[in-house]
Design a protein around this motif. Structure first.
Motif, short mmCIF file in Angstrom:
data_model
loop_
_atom_site.label_atom_id
_atom_site.label_comp_id
_atom_site.label_asym_id
_atom_site.label_seq_id
_atom_site.Cartn_x
_atom_site.Cartn_y
_atom_site.Cartn_z
N GLU A 1 -4.25 -15.85 9.00
CA GLU A 1 -4.91 -17.07 8.56
C GLU A 1 -5.97 -16.64 7.56
O GLU A 1 -6.94 -15.96 7.90
CB GLU A 1 -5.55 -17.79 9.75
CG GLU A 1 -6.03 -19.19 9.46
CD GLU A 1 -4.93 -20.23 9.53
OE1 GLU A 1 -5.12 -21.32 8.95
OE2 GLU A 1 -3.88 -19.96 10.15
N GLU B 1 -3.03 -20.55 2.36
CA GLU B 1 -3.78 -20.61 3.62
C GLU B 1 -3.29 -19.57 4.64
O GLU B 1 -4.07 -19.14 5.49
CB GLU B 1 -3.65 -22.00 4.24
CG GLU B 1 -4.38 -23.08 3.49
CD GLU B 1 -4.36 -24.40 4.24
OE1 GLU B 1 -5.41 -24.79 4.76
OE2 GLU B 1 -3.28 -25.03 4.31
N ALA C 1 -8.97 -16.37 5.00
CA ALA C 1 -10.30 -16.92 4.72
C ALA C 1 -10.70 -16.75 3.27
O ALA C 1 -11.30 -17.64 2.67
CB ALA C 1 -11.33 -16.27 5.64
N HIS D 1 -10.64 -20.85 3.61
CA HIS D 1 -11.12 -21.57 4.80
C HIS D 1 -12.61 -21.35 4.96
O HIS D 1 -13.13 -20.28 4.66
CB HIS D 1 -10.41 -21.08 6.06
CG HIS D 1 -8.97 -21.50 6.14
ND1 HIS D 1 -8.58 -22.82 6.27
CD2 HIS D 1 -7.83 -20.77 6.09
CE1 HIS D 1 -7.25 -22.88 6.34
NE2 HIS D 1 -6.77 -21.65 6.20
#
Length: 318
Positions: free
Chosen positions: A33, A98, A35, A318
């Motif tokens: 995931e 993402e 960032a 993110h």
């Protein structure tokens, strides 16, 4: 998931945000995931012309370096990796998104206490700077010229060379970059866009023993002329758009060694881990000069190409 697509080579506007299928880790893979995503000058050249060691057939999602958290693992991968903070190369594509899937052996765990954005900022540039300083075999008291010293690699080179006991001359293009370098404690600092910059270097040092060339072109040749006999020069970038043109016979006649470092995957990983450890200890400070949201990847590329950026440019995902 959200992503940025490169569907054809061209100006920054060819980087277009759009949806992409969520990647799923297969056997021996992990899902990160993301960032933050690292941006490099070479990626802008690839986007424009297809140049570089990346996949060469759009459509694709660009991006070769990310930092984030492992969110899932495939078969045959330890489940306790989930939740670990990591940085990773993507193998050349997939980073402007993402989520990204990479092989189990690609990620490097981020040391405790080091923020993820700083870890991403030293992923490629810290590895490169550490490798270059290792290849240069710097000796205490040597006079070292660092070109593009306000860039991602250059700003780290100045720190590593100073830590090795060298006398560092920082060279950058433009008054803003010169001011930033002085604010970070560097002296002397010269603006290589100004006429007579090499004379100012010579007046301050009498000449140099080592040049880290991050610009190439004519500026690299001018820097080469500053080297004393027995000096070394290492070209690592082409911010001018062209590599340094320094014939070997010319270097030999001047008594100058042109260094061309190389490293295998295991060595590159070790240099990355070393840079991360130095950053975690506070001895290596990446300079994150500008940040863009994922959807503004085109603006980020335009800023890098305009030579207006300082230090590292990141995409914040993110």
């Amino acid at each position: 998931m959200r992503a940025v697509w490169l569907r054809e080579f061209g100006d920054p506007e060819v980087l277009v945000p759009g949806p992409a299928p969520d990647p799923v880790p297969g056997p021996g893979q992990v899902l990160i995931e993301v960032a933050h995503t690292n941006l490099t000058f070479v990626e802008t050249m690839f986007r424009a012309t297809g140049f570089g060691p990346f996949p060469a057939a759009p459509p694709l999602i660009p991006g070769n370096g990310v930092g984030g958290v492992i969110a899932a693992v495939g078969a045959d991968v330890e489940p306790d990796l989930v939740g670990r903070r990591v940085v990773s190369s993507t193998g050349g594509s997939g980073g402007y998104a993402e989520r990204v899937v990479v092989d189990r052996g690609a990620p490097i765990e981020v040391p405790d206490g080091l923020p993820l954005d700083e870890a991403v900022a030293v992923l490629a540039d810290g590895r490169t700077a550490t490798m270059l300083v290792h290849a240069a075999r710097l000796r205490r008291g040597e006079r070292v010229l660092v070109e593009a010293a306000a860039g991602g690699v250059g700003s780290l080179l100045t720190q590593l060379a100073t830590a090795a006991g060298a006398q560092v001359v920082a060279a950058a293009g433009g008054g803003r970059k010169v001011a930033v370098l002085r604010d970070r404690g560097l002296d002397p600092v010269v603006d290589y866009r100004q006429p007579g910059w090499t004379e100012r270097v010579r007046a301050a040092t009498g000449g140099v023993d080592m040049v880290f060339d991050g610009v190439g072109g004519q500026l690299a040749r001018d820097a080469f002329d500053l080297l004393d006999p027995g000096g070394r020069m290492l070209s690592f970038g082409l911010a001018s758009g062209a590599w340094a043109d320094l014939p070997g016979d010319l270097a030999a006649a001047r008594g100058v060694t042109l260094l061309r470092p190389s490293a295998g995957p295991a060595e590159l990983r070790a240099f990355t881990e070393q840079a991360l450890a130095e950053a975690a200890a506070g001895r290596l400070r990446p300079m994150i000069g500008q940040r863009f949201p994922l959807e503004q990847a085109a603006d980020a590329h335009a800023a890098i190409e305009s030579r207006a950026t300082i230090g590292k440019t990141l995409l914040d995902i993110h």
